[in-house]
Design an enzyme around this catalytic site. Structure first.
Site, PDB file in Angstrom:
ATOM      1  N   GLU A  97       0.858  -1.201   0.000  1.00  0.00           N
ATOM      2  CA  GLU A  97       0.000   0.000   0.000  1.00  0.00           C
ATOM      3  C   GLU A  97       0.887   1.241   0.000  1.00  0.00           C
ATOM      4  OE1 GLU A  97      -2.722   1.482  -0.344  1.00  0.00           O
ATOM      5  OE2 GLU A  97      -4.331   0.814   0.972  1.00  0.00           O
ATOM      6  N   ASP A  98       0.422   2.280  -0.655  1.00  0.00           N
ATOM      7  CA  ASP A  98       1.182   3.532  -0.613  1.00  0.00           C
ATOM      8  C   ASP A  98       1.115   4.173   0.773  1.00  0.00           C
ATOM      9  OD1 ASP A  98      -1.531   4.116  -0.824  1.00  0.00           O
ATOM     10  OD2 ASP A  98      -1.325   5.505  -2.503  1.00  0.00           O
ATOM     11  N   ASP A 101      -4.171   5.451   5.971  1.00  0.00           N
ATOM     12  CA  ASP A 101      -4.707   6.685   6.540  1.00  0.00           C
ATOM     13  C   ASP A 101      -5.758   6.300   7.598  1.00  0.00           C
ATOM     14  OD1 ASP A 101      -5.345   9.415   6.763  1.00  0.00           O
ATOM     15  OD2 ASP A 101      -6.695   9.386   5.064  1.00  0.00           O
ATOM     16  N   PHE A 150      -1.398  16.069   3.993  1.00  0.00           N
ATOM     17  CA  PHE A 150      -1.734  15.459   2.713  1.00  0.00           C
ATOM     18  C   PHE A 150      -0.488  15.473   1.843  1.00  0.00           C
ATOM     19  CE2 PHE A 150      -3.526  14.569  -1.365  1.00  0.00           C
ATOM     20  CZ  PHE A 150      -4.477  13.605  -1.052  1.00  0.00           C
ATOM     21  N   ARG A 163       1.778  11.991  -9.206  1.00  0.00           N
ATOM     22  CA  ARG A 163       2.217  10.622  -8.933  1.00  0.00           C
ATOM     23  C   ARG A 163       3.654  10.369  -9.376  1.00  0.00           C
ATOM     24  NH1 ARG A 163      -2.275   7.430  -7.549  1.00  0.00           N
ATOM     25  NH2 ARG A 163      -4.226   7.943  -8.580  1.00  0.00           N
TER      26      ARG A 163
HETATM   27  P1  IMP Z   1      -7.564   4.785   4.000  1.00  0.00           P
HETATM   28  O1  IMP Z   1      -8.552   3.776   3.538  1.00  0.00           O
HETATM   29  O2  IMP Z   1      -8.207   5.979   4.649  1.00  0.00           O
HETATM   30  O3  IMP Z   1      -6.475   4.199   4.891  1.00  0.00           O
HETATM   31  O4  IMP Z   1      -6.913   5.431   2.737  1.00  0.00           O
HETATM   32  C1  IMP Z   1      -6.003   4.795   1.970  1.00  0.00           C
HETATM   33  C2  IMP Z   1      -5.881   5.479   0.631  1.00  0.00           C
HETATM   34  O5  IMP Z   1      -6.210   6.887   0.675  1.00  0.00           O
HETATM   35  C3  IMP Z   1      -4.451   5.413   0.176  1.00  0.00           C
HETATM   36  O6  IMP Z   1      -4.176   4.200  -0.475  1.00  0.00           O
HETATM   37  C4  IMP Z   1      -4.353   6.631  -0.725  1.00  0.00           C
HETATM   38  O7  IMP Z   1      -4.748   6.303  -2.023  1.00  0.00           O
HETATM   39  C5  IMP Z   1      -5.321   7.628  -0.133  1.00  0.00           C
HETATM   40  N1  IMP Z   1      -4.622   8.635   0.707  1.00  0.00           N
HETATM   41  C6  IMP Z   1      -4.652   8.755   2.049  1.00  0.00           C
HETATM   42  N2  IMP Z   1      -3.892   9.768   2.477  1.00  0.00           N
HETATM   43  C7  IMP Z   1      -3.341  10.320   1.372  1.00  0.00           C
HETATM   44  C8  IMP Z   1      -2.419  11.403   1.152  1.00  0.00           C
HETATM   45  O8  IMP Z   1      -1.923  12.075   2.074  1.00  0.00           O
HETATM   46  N3  IMP Z   1      -2.092  11.644  -0.146  1.00  0.00           N
HETATM   47  C9  IMP Z   1      -2.590  10.932  -1.188  1.00  0.00           C
HETATM   48  N4  IMP Z   1      -3.434   9.901  -1.027  1.00  0.00           N
HETATM   49  C10 IMP Z   1      -3.811   9.596   0.237  1.00  0.00           C
END
Ligand code: IMP
Length: 175
Positions: A97-98, A101, A150, A163
Site C-alpha cells: 500500500e502507498d 490513513d 496530505f 504521482r
Molecule cells: P484509507 O482507507 O483511509 O487508509 O486510505 C487509503 C488510501 O487513501 C491510500 O491508499 C491513498 O490512495 C489515499 N490517501 C490517504 N492519504 C493520502 C495522502 O496524504 N495523499 C494521497 N493519497 C492519500
C-alpha cells in the site's frame, strides 16, 4: 493549493525500502516465494522499487479499490474495482500500500484476502498516518509514520496529479 516542502527525498525512500525488502525476506523463508499484491494506483512506484529489494522468488499481482474521489476527502466506502488475476491460496502474501490513513481500505483488503486462505498475509506500507486511524489494522512494515498531512509524489496523487514525482512532498492549502 500548491506543492509545498519535501518530506522524504528519493535517497531517503530508497534506503528505507532496502531495509523493508530485507525484513520481508527475514520473515518469509528464503526457499518460499513471496507473493506481492500492489494496491492500485498509488502503490505502483513503491511496488517497483520494493520487489527489487526482496531476495529470492517474488511473484506479483494487482488489485484496485476505490478510496478517495477527486480531491482529498475519503468517502469512507471501499469498493473492489479490479480483483486479483490469480489465487493466493497457500501463498505468503504481502499487501503493498502507498499509505495507510483511516485504515478502512486495508481492513477491507484483510477481510477479502484472508477469506482466500493465504499461508500468511502481511502488509507493507510506505507511509502511515497513525493519528487518522478509524479502524485498527495490523501493518508489519511501515516506511515512515507521518503527521496528519496530505502528501503527494512517489505514486501518491492529488486529483491524479503528482504521482510521477520521485520524492514525497506536502500539499499546502488542504484543510
Ligand atoms: P484509507 O482507507 O483511509 O487508509 O486510505 C487509503 C488510501 O487513501 C491510500 O491508499 C491513498 O490512495 C489515499 N490517501 C490517504 N492519504 C493520502 C495522502 O496524504 N495523499 C494521497 N493519497 C492519500
Amino acid at each position: 493549493m500548491k506543492l509545498g516542502t519535501t518530506l522524504y527525498t528519493e535517497q531517503q525512500i530508497a534506503a528505507r525500502i532496502a531495509q523493508i525488502g530485507a525484513e520481508i525476506r527475514r520473515d518469509v523463508p528464503v526457499d518460499e516465494p513471496v507473493h506481492v499484491i500492489a494496491v492500485l494506483k498509488g502503490a505502483f512506484v513503491f511496488l517497483a522499487d520494493l520487489v527489487r529489494q526482496i531476495p529470492g522468488t517474488v511473484t506479483m499481482d494487482f488489485i484496485a479499490v476505490s478510496s478517495y474521489g477527486a480531491g482529498s476527502k475519503s468517502s469512507g466506502q471501499v469498493r473492489l474495482l479490479k480483483d486479483l488475476d490469480r489465487s493466493i491460496e497457500g501463498r505468503h502474501v504481502i499487501i503493498v500500500e502507498d499509505i495507510v490513513d483511516t485504515g478502512l481500505t486495508l481492513s477491507y483488503l484483510h477481510e477479502i484476502l484472508w477469506a482466500r486462505a493465504p499461508k500468511s498475509l502481511r502488509t507493507a506500507c510506505l507511509l502511515s498516518k497513525p493519528s487518522r486511524r478509524k479502524v485498527a489494522v495490523p501493518v508489519e512494515y511501515t516506511g515512515f509514520s507521518i503527521e496528519d498531512l496530505f502528501v503527494v509524489g512517489y505514486g501518491l496523487d492529488y486529483d491524479e496529479q503528482y504521482r510521477q514525482l520521485p520524492y514525497i512532498g506536502v500539499m499546502d492549502g488542504i484543510d
